[in-house]
Motif scaffolding. Structure first.
Motif, PDB file in Angstrom:
ATOM      1  N   GLY A 100       7.725 -56.214   3.608  1.00 41.55           N
ATOM      2  CA  GLY A 100       6.704 -56.325   2.565  1.00 41.55           C
ATOM      3  C   GLY A 100       7.041 -57.393   1.538  1.00 41.55           C
ATOM      4  N   GLY A 101       8.034 -58.236   1.803  1.00 43.94           N
ATOM      5  CA  GLY A 101       8.400 -59.324   0.897  1.00 43.94           C
ATOM      6  C   GLY A 101       7.376 -60.442   0.917  1.00 43.94           C
ATOM      7  N   ALA A 102       6.533 -60.441   1.941  1.00 44.65           N
ATOM      8  CA  ALA A 102       5.426 -61.401   2.025  1.00 44.65           C
ATOM      9  C   ALA A 102       4.219 -60.653   2.561  1.00 44.65           C
ATOM     10  N   ASP A 103       3.021 -61.076   2.108  1.00 46.14           N
ATOM     11  CA  ASP A 103       1.800 -60.398   2.557  1.00 46.14           C
ATOM     12  C   ASP A 103       1.266 -61.023   3.837  1.00 46.14           C
ATOM     13  N   MET A 104       1.475 -62.311   3.961  1.00 50.64           N
ATOM     14  CA  MET A 104       0.869 -63.053   5.073  1.00 50.64           C
ATOM     15  C   MET A 104       1.856 -64.140   5.478  1.00 50.64           C
ATOM     16  N   ALA A 105       1.863 -64.500   6.753  1.00 52.73           N
ATOM     17  CA  ALA A 105       2.804 -65.548   7.173  1.00 52.73           C
ATOM     18  C   ALA A 105       2.228 -66.391   8.289  1.00 52.73           C
ATOM     19  N   PHE A 106       2.666 -67.634   8.305  1.00 57.16           N
ATOM     20  CA  PHE A 106       2.360 -68.535   9.410  1.00 57.16           C
ATOM     21  C   PHE A 106       3.601 -68.507  10.301  1.00 57.16           C
TER      22      PHE A 106
END
Lengths: 307, 172
Positions: A100-106
């Protein structure tokens, strides 16, 4: 007489002392450390940022420059600040999504199938490039190399990009497996560069004799700096594979997920969005089916010994 | 004229040889003083220019090398970069790296960056910005270089003039 001379002497000394005591022309600073300064903006109430993670597929600096317009458009559409988080490896980006450290990723297709298997990483959308949602794995060599195929690189120095990369590791590993060899027995030495861009540079600078890279990154790099075209050439091409997707944490809020998907899918509908996509050489974002990644999943299952 | 009469009487009482020797000694001392002052000023200018050139090179190199580390939040590597810079450049008194928001991402001080330093030499324009500062340790040359044109932050580096001044004192 002596008194007068004495007065003059005293006057001279006074002038010299005054000259010596005049304030320094430079700003005065103290090197005393004191208490740490509060972080800028730490006490300001603010909207929760959308945290977007990107693995360093190209260099972190190029990522920062090229993704900035896209993140600006996302920020305006979602009416909240967008924070770019970059990490050096695909595993670190997967970990950010998992925790959950990032909401969205490439991420790369190889990282996606790994994340999906481990914690249910979810597909959000995928970029469409020149009308396709697929890409290839290229083997590149220095322009002056005599190698014409992967087989010619026996005993060579070879660069992989990242252990979770499909085009930069999984696919060449699969090709070697088909040849009945392993990287350890086939190449003189191997190295991980942790970015396709680094692999391209390593080949161009003759640091290695060959490298496996993402076709989209290779073409983006050549378009940005055509000198790489004069220094490298492609000797093998494998694919097509499902294009590196945009993913989210499976636990993410459902409404945020819908907003994100809608913002991405509508990105090409206005000028600002289209400019942001052009900077990344993307036509638009589209929905893709998970089955687009089956070929990567099958290779990963065998090579990584998935049960 | 009366005022100088005793002085003139004393002068005329001195032998010609002593007068010539006195004049020669005076001229030699005066020339020596002038040459020393000239050399000192020239040496200071040259050493200062050399210090600044080295400082700018180190700062710009730090800005280039810290960009990727700052963008990938690699705090340990940033710290290591700063340590290496200080260990290998004896004139560098301090260095610190600011992120795009102006927060300190890494620094060479024990606890924190002195607040006074955070208030000077701000918003450097590319390629760099230099300011001389007066501190309790003497003069410092503070150099600021933007990272990615300032969009990712800035590097600050302080050069101490102590070694430069000691060299000038030894030479003159």
């Amino acid at each position: 007489m002596n008194a007068r001379i004495g007065k003059h002497l005293l006057g001279l000394i006074a002038i010299l002392l005054l000259a010596a005591c005049q304030p320094s022309p430079y700003p005065r600073v103290s090197l005393a450390e004191g208490t740490p300064a509060p972080q800028v903006g730490a006490d300001e109430p603010r909207k929760l940022s959308l945290r977007v993670a990107i693995a360093a597929v190209i260099s972190p600096q190029a990522t920062f420059e090229t993704y900035a317009p896209l993140l600006d458009v996302l920020s305006r559409r979602l009416d909240r600040p967008v924070q770019l988080i970059q990490r050096g490896t695909y595993a670190e980006v997967n970990e950010l999504i998992r925790t959950g450290g990032a909401d969205m990723a490439f991420v790369c297709g190889g990282a996606y199938v790994e994340g999906q298997r481990e914690f249910g990483m979810e597909l959000l959308a995928a970029p469409q490039v020149r009308g396709e949602t697929t890409y290839f794995s290229y083997i590149i060599v220095p322009r002056d190399s005599e190698a014409q195929s992967l087989a010619d690189l026996r005993g060579a120095r070879f660069a992989f990009s990242d252990p979770l990369s499909n085009s930069g590791y999984l696919t060449p590993l699969w090709a070697l497996r088909e040849m009945g060899v392993t990287p350890e027995t086939f190449f003189a030495s191997t190295t991980f560069t942790y970015s396709h861009y680094n692999s391209i540079r390593a080949v161009a600078d003759h640091l290695v004799d060959g490298a496996a890279v993402d076709s989209l990154v290779y073409e983006f790099t050549i378009a940005s700096d055509p000198t790489y075209s004069g220094k490298t050439r492609i000797i093998a091409k494998w694919g097509p594979f499902g294009i590196p997707p945009v993913v989210i944490n499976p636990q993410i809020d459902v409404s945020l997920k819908s907003q994100l998907r809608a913002a991405l899918l509508a990105m090409s509908e206005d000028d600002a969005g289209q400019k942001a996509l052009n900077a990344l050489m993307i036509d638009r974002f589209v929905s893709v089916d998970d089955s687009a990644y089956d070929s990567i999943r099958q290779m990963a299952a065998i090579l990584r010994g998935w049960k | 004229m009366k005022r100088f009469a005793p002085f003139l009487r004393r002068i005329t009482a001195i032998s010609v040889t002593a007068k010539i020797l006195g004049m020669v000694a005076g001229v030699v001392l005066l020339l020596g003083l002038m040459v020393t002052l000239q050399v000192r000023a020239r040496l200071e200018r040259e050493l200062r220019a050399d210090l600044e050139t080295r400082g700018v090179a180190i700062t710009r190199s730090l800005a280039a090398r810290s960009a990727d580390l700052l963008l990938t939040d690699n705090a340990f590597a940033l710290h290591q970069l700063i340590r290496d810079t200080l260990e290998n450049n004896s004139d560098v008194r301090y260095t610190f790296i600011l992120d795009a928001s102006g927060n300190v991402a890494a620094h060479s001080f024990n606890q924190s960056v002195p607040p006074d330093l955070l208030a000077v030499n701000l918003n450097p324009a590319p390629p760099y910005q230099m300011q001389t500062l007066q501190s309790e340790e003497g003069l410092l040359t503070d150099i600021a270089a933007p990272i990615l044109g300032g969009k990712a932050g800035a590097v600050r580096l302080g050069l101490s003039h102590q070694r430069l001044e000691a060299t000038i004192a030894r030479a003159t």
